[in-house]
Design a protein around this motif. Structure first.
Motif, PDB file in Angstrom:
ATOM      1  N   GLY A   1      31.456  51.542  31.816  1.00 13.53           N
ATOM      2  CA  GLY A   1      30.255  52.115  31.666  1.00 13.53           C
ATOM      3  C   GLY A   1      28.966  51.176  31.470  1.00 13.53           C
ATOM      4  N   LEU A   2      29.623  50.126  30.836  1.00 18.65           N
ATOM      5  CA  LEU A   2      28.536  48.979  30.286  1.00 18.65           C
ATOM      6  C   LEU A   2      27.993  48.309  31.810  1.00 18.65           C
ATOM      7  CD1 LEU A   2      29.601  47.241  27.109  1.00 18.65           C
ATOM      8  CD2 LEU A   2      28.276  49.411  27.218  1.00 18.65           C
ATOM      9  N   GLY A   3      28.996  47.596  32.359  1.00 19.51           N
ATOM     10  CA  GLY A   3      28.610  46.701  33.583  1.00 19.51           C
ATOM     11  C   GLY A   3      29.112  47.472  34.753  1.00 19.51           C
ATOM     12  N   PRO A   4      28.748  46.841  35.883  1.00 21.72           N
ATOM     13  CA  PRO A   4      29.191  47.473  37.151  1.00 21.72           C
ATOM     14  C   PRO A   4      30.697  47.210  37.443  1.00 21.72           C
ATOM     15  CG  PRO A   4      27.441  45.991  37.645  1.00 21.72           C
ATOM     16  CD  PRO A   4      27.706  45.697  36.350  1.00 21.72           C
ATOM     17  N   TRP A   5      31.431  48.256  37.393  1.00 21.62           N
ATOM     18  CA  TRP A   5      33.008  48.266  36.990  1.00 21.62           C
ATOM     19  C   TRP A   5      33.702  47.446  37.958  1.00 21.62           C
ATOM     20  CZ3 TRP A   5      36.614  50.108  40.438  1.00 21.62           C
ATOM     21  CH2 TRP A   5      36.317  50.881  41.368  1.00 21.62           C
ATOM     22  N   ARG A   6      33.329  47.346  39.340  1.00 28.81           N
ATOM     23  CA  ARG A   6      34.132  46.520  40.132  1.00 28.81           C
ATOM     24  C   ARG A   6      34.075  45.102  39.841  1.00 28.81           C
ATOM     25  NH1 ARG A   6      32.500  50.629  43.709  1.00 28.81           N
ATOM     26  NH2 ARG A   6      34.453  51.519  44.609  1.00 28.81           N
ATOM     27  N   ARG A   7      32.889  44.772  39.370  1.00 25.33           N
ATOM     28  CA  ARG A   7      32.824  43.077  38.878  1.00 25.33           C
ATOM     29  C   ARG A   7      33.589  42.845  37.699  1.00 25.33           C
ATOM     30  NH1 ARG A   7      26.895  41.633  37.349  1.00 25.33           N
ATOM     31  NH2 ARG A   7      26.222  42.976  39.272  1.00 25.33           N
ATOM     32  N   GLU A   8      33.605  43.913  36.751  1.00 20.29           N
ATOM     33  CA  GLU A   8      34.222  43.833  35.567  1.00 20.29           C
ATOM     34  C   GLU A   8      35.717  43.590  35.946  1.00 20.29           C
ATOM     35  OE1 GLU A   8      32.958  43.259  32.851  1.00 20.29           O
ATOM     36  OE2 GLU A   8      30.970  44.165  32.624  1.00 20.29           O
ATOM     37  N   ALA A   9      36.107  44.577  36.647  1.00 18.98           N
ATOM     38  CA  ALA A   9      37.626  44.677  37.264  1.00 18.98           C
ATOM     39  C   ALA A   9      38.149  43.271  37.626  1.00 18.98           C
ATOM     40  CB  ALA A   9      37.926  45.805  38.238  1.00 18.98           C
ATOM     41  N   ALA A  10      37.319  42.657  38.503  1.00 21.23           N
ATOM     42  CA  ALA A  10      37.505  41.516  39.164  1.00 21.23           C
ATOM     43  C   ALA A  10      37.791  40.612  37.923  1.00 21.23           C
ATOM     44  CB  ALA A  10      36.584  40.999  39.873  1.00 21.23           C
ATOM     45  N   SER A  11      36.852  40.349  36.832  1.00 20.60           N
ATOM     46  CA  SER A  11      36.924  39.461  35.874  1.00 20.60           C
ATOM     47  C   SER A  11      38.064  39.912  35.079  1.00 20.60           C
ATOM     48  CB  SER A  11      35.606  39.678  34.857  1.00 20.60           C
ATOM     49  OG  SER A  11      34.603  38.964  35.591  1.00 20.60           O
ATOM     50  N   LEU A  12      38.405  41.152  34.774  1.00 25.53           N
ATOM     51  CA  LEU A  12      39.731  41.562  34.034  1.00 25.53           C
ATOM     52  C   LEU A  12      40.969  40.897  34.580  1.00 25.53           C
ATOM     53  CD1 LEU A  12      41.173  43.153  31.790  1.00 25.53           C
ATOM     54  CD2 LEU A  12      41.000  45.266  33.194  1.00 25.53           C
ATOM     55  N   ALA A  13      41.083  41.194  35.875  1.00 25.05           N
ATOM     56  CA  ALA A  13      42.300  40.489  36.627  1.00 25.05           C
ATOM     57  C   ALA A  13      42.248  39.037  36.500  1.00 25.05           C
ATOM     58  CB  ALA A  13      42.111  40.958  38.034  1.00 25.05           C
ATOM     59  N   ALA A  14      41.127  38.390  36.472  1.00 24.76           N
ATOM     60  CA  ALA A  14      41.165  36.932  36.233  1.00 24.76           C
ATOM     61  C   ALA A  14      41.637  36.442  34.872  1.00 24.76           C
ATOM     62  CB  ALA A  14      39.878  36.418  36.820  1.00 24.76           C
ATOM     63  N   HIS A  15      41.103  37.025  33.992  1.00 20.28           N
ATOM     64  CA  HIS A  15      41.375  37.236  32.618  1.00 20.28           C
ATOM     65  C   HIS A  15      43.062  37.212  32.601  1.00 20.28           C
ATOM     66  CE1 HIS A  15      40.390  38.177  28.041  1.00 20.28           C
ATOM     67  NE2 HIS A  15      41.251  36.900  28.118  1.00 20.28           N
ATOM     68  N   ALA A  16      43.294  38.309  32.964  1.00 16.10           N
ATOM     69  CA  ALA A  16      44.956  38.552  32.952  1.00 16.10           C
ATOM     70  C   ALA A  16      45.784  37.328  33.729  1.00 16.10           C
ATOM     71  CB  ALA A  16      45.289  39.835  33.791  1.00 16.10           C
ATOM     72  N   ILE A  17      45.348  36.996  34.709  1.00  9.13           N
ATOM     73  CA  ILE A  17      45.954  35.883  35.412  1.00  9.13           C
ATOM     74  C   ILE A  17      46.019  34.599  34.719  1.00  9.13           C
ATOM     75  CG2 ILE A  17      45.928  34.567  37.699  1.00  9.13           C
ATOM     76  CD1 ILE A  17      45.019  37.093  39.150  1.00  9.13           C
ATOM     77  N   TYR A  18      45.078  34.342  33.960  1.00  8.99           N
ATOM     78  CA  TYR A  18      44.903  33.137  33.203  1.00  8.99           C
ATOM     79  C   TYR A  18      46.082  33.361  31.869  1.00  8.99           C
ATOM     80  CZ  TYR A  18      42.934  30.261  29.625  1.00  8.99           C
ATOM     81  OH  TYR A  18      42.954  29.009  28.628  1.00  8.99           O
ATOM     82  N   LEU A  19      45.754  34.481  31.499  1.00  7.42           N
ATOM     83  CA  LEU A  19      46.631  34.630  30.068  1.00  7.42           C
ATOM     84  C   LEU A  19      48.249  34.624  30.640  1.00  7.42           C
ATOM     85  CD1 LEU A  19      44.830  37.382  28.188  1.00  7.42           C
ATOM     86  CD2 LEU A  19      45.126  35.102  27.518  1.00  7.42           C
ATOM     87  N   MET A  20      48.634  34.998  31.734  1.00 10.05           N
ATOM     88  CA  MET A  20      49.823  34.918  32.245  1.00 10.05           C
ATOM     89  C   MET A  20      50.436  33.363  32.357  1.00 10.05           C
ATOM     90  SD  MET A  20      50.027  37.858  35.128  1.00 10.05           S
ATOM     91  CE  MET A  20      49.258  39.603  34.861  1.00 10.05           C
TER      92      MET A  20
END
Ligand code: SF4
Length: 370
Positions: free
Chosen positions: A224-243
Motif C-alpha cells: 500500500g505504501l509503494g508500487p507493489w511490483r517494485r517492492e516485490a522485486a526488492s523483497l526478493a533481492a533482499h531474501a536472496i541476499y539473506l539466503m
C-alpha cells in the motif's frame, strides 16, 4: 530499491513493462528460478497464467511442507512508541490511542489465555520504546513465556547483533522486521522522526539476527505504501541476499496489506486481493523452500484458500492490542487495536477450517536443542 540491487527503480519498471506471455511461460516451465523469474511471475503479463501458477505453487508447497499449516498468535506486550510512522495509530503523535505496557503478570495472563486456545507458537510484538522494551526486559519476557510455548518469535524494534544473541539465549528463535518500503525517499517521508527513520539500520536487522543464531528471518514490505511490483522485486533481492549471508536460517515472507479505515491514513498505492494472490503464488514458486505467512488482515475466505496453495503459516484468534486476550476483558476495557482485523474467528474455528480443507494443523514444528 534494495540498495545492493544493480538496477534502478526506472530500470525495474521498464523491465516489468517489457515482460511478455512467452517470458512468463518460460519462467513457469523452469525447475530452478532466479530473481528475473520472480519479476516475470508478478508482472501484468502473468495474470492469464494464474490458474497454472496456482497448481505449480500448490505442488511446491506440498513438496516442502506437505498438507500442513502451522498456527501462531501474536501477543502485544506494549504500544508506547517513539516513532512517527505516518500510517500507524501507535505513532508518538497520535493522541487517540490508549497507551499501555503490560506487567510481567499481565503478560503471563495473556500467554495463558492464548495457550488455552491450543496455540504453541507465539509472536511477541511491541512498539519501539527503548525506555521499556530493553533487551533485558524482552529476555525476561522470553524466559517466562518459553516455559509455556514451544516457539517464540519477536517483532519489536531492531536490536544490535549482541542484543539478538541475548534474546536467542532467552528462547527466541524467529524474528520479523517489515522494511515497510524499500524506496529510500518514500521511507524518509513515511518515517520522518525517531529511530525508525534510519533506513539502513532497519534494513540489516535480519542480517544481525541471523548472525546471532536466529533460525527464521521474516521479511516484508507494507502493501500500500509503494508500487507493489517494485517492492516485490526488492523483497526478493533482499531474501536472496539473506539466503547467502545467513544460510543456516530460513527466510519467511509475509504480505501485510494496508487496510484503510474511515478517517485514517490513505495508502498511496492500494493493492487488491488478486494482486496479493498473484504475489504469494509467485513467491511460493520461486522460493519453494521459504516459509510464508498469510496476514490476519486478509479475509477468512482468502486465508483459507491461500494456505492450501502457498502459505504454510497463519495466525489464529489474533488480538492486536496489549491485553486483548484476557487483561482487557478482566478490566471491562475497550480493545484499541494497531490495525483492523478482518479475520476475527476463534482459534478452534480456524483449526476446523484448515482441517475441512484437507490440511493438518501444526502447533509445534521445531525443537531447539541449545
Ligand atoms: S509501525 Fe511500529 S514503530 Fe511505527 S509507530 Fe507503529 S508501532 Fe511504532
Amino acid at each position: 530499491m534494495f540498495p545492493l540491487l544493480k538496477f534502478s527503480e526506472k530500470q525495474v519498471e521498464e523491465y516489468f513493462s517489457r515482460v511478455t506471455p512467452e517470458m512468463v511461460r518460460a519462467s513457469l516451465d523452469k525447475d530452478r528460478h532466479d530473481w528475473f523469474d520472480l519479476l516475470n511471475l508478478v508482472s501484468e503479463a502473468a495474470y492469464p497464467f494464474m490458474d497454472e501458477m496456482r497448481e505449480k505453487a500448490r505442488a511446491a508447497k506440498l513438496k516442502y511442507y506437505g498438507k500442513t499449516v502451522s498456527v501462531y498468535a501474536p501477543l502485544y506486550i506494549g504500544n508506547t512508541c517513539v516513532n512517527s510512522c505516518k500510517y500507524c495509530d501507535f505513532r508518538i503523535q497520535h493522541q487517540g490511542t490508549v497507551r499501555r505496557n503490560l506487567t510481567m503478570d499481565e503478560i503471563r495472563l495473556e500467554g495463558e489465555a492464548i495457550r488455552a486456545g491450543g496455540i504453541d507458537s507465539l509472536l511477541i510484538v511491541a512498539g519501539e520504546d527503548p525506555r521499556v522494551n530493553t533487551v533485558e526486559h524482552l529476555a525476561e519476557v522470553g524466559r517466562m513465556l518459553k516455559k509455556m510455548f514451544s516457539n517464540l518469535s519477536l517483532e519489536v524494534a531492531p536490536q544490535t547483533e549482541e542484543g539478538y544473541r541475548e534474546l536467542f539465549k532467552a528462547g527466541y528463535e524467529a524474528l520479523t522486521c517489515f522494511q515497510e518500503t524499500y524506496d529510500q525517499e518514500l521511507y524518509k517521508e513515511m518515517h520522518p522522526a525517531g529511530p525508525k527513520s534510519n533506513y539502513e539500520n532497519r534494513l540489516w536487522t535480519q542480517l544481525r539476527a541471523g548472525r546471532a543464531g536466529f533460525r527464521i528471518l521474516g521479511c516484508a514490505f507494507l502493501l500500500g505504501l509503494g508500487p507493489w511490483r517494485r517492492e516485490a522485486a526488492s523483497l526478493a533481492a533482499h531474501a536472496i541476499y539473506l539466503m547467502k549471508e545467513c544460510y543456516e536460517s530460513k527466510i519467511q515472507f509475509a504480505f501485510p496489506r494496508f487496510c484503510r479505515v474511515d478517517g485514517g491514513f490513505v495508502p498511496p498505492c492500494e493493492v487488491d486481493e488478486r494482486d496479493v494472490d498473484l504475489m504469494m503464488l509467485a513467491f511460493r514458486i520461486v522460493f519453494p523452500q521459504c516459509c510464508m505467512t498469510v496476514s490476519t488482515r486478509e479475509a477468512p475466505k482468502f486465508r483459507d484458500y491461500i494456505v492450501q496453495v502457498a502459505a504454510d503459516n497463519m495466525s489464529a484468534g489474533s488480538r492486536v492490542t496489549p491485553g486483548g486476550y484476557a487483561v482487557l476483558e478482566k478490566e471491562h476495557a475497550a480493545d484499541v487495536a494497531q490495525f483492523t482485523l478482518t479475520d476475527r474467528r476463534a482459534p478452534a474455528d480456524v483449526y476446523a477450517a484448515i482441517k475441512a480443507n484437507g490440511q493438518e494443523v501444526v502447533y509445534k514444528n521445531w525443537d531447539n536443542r541449545i
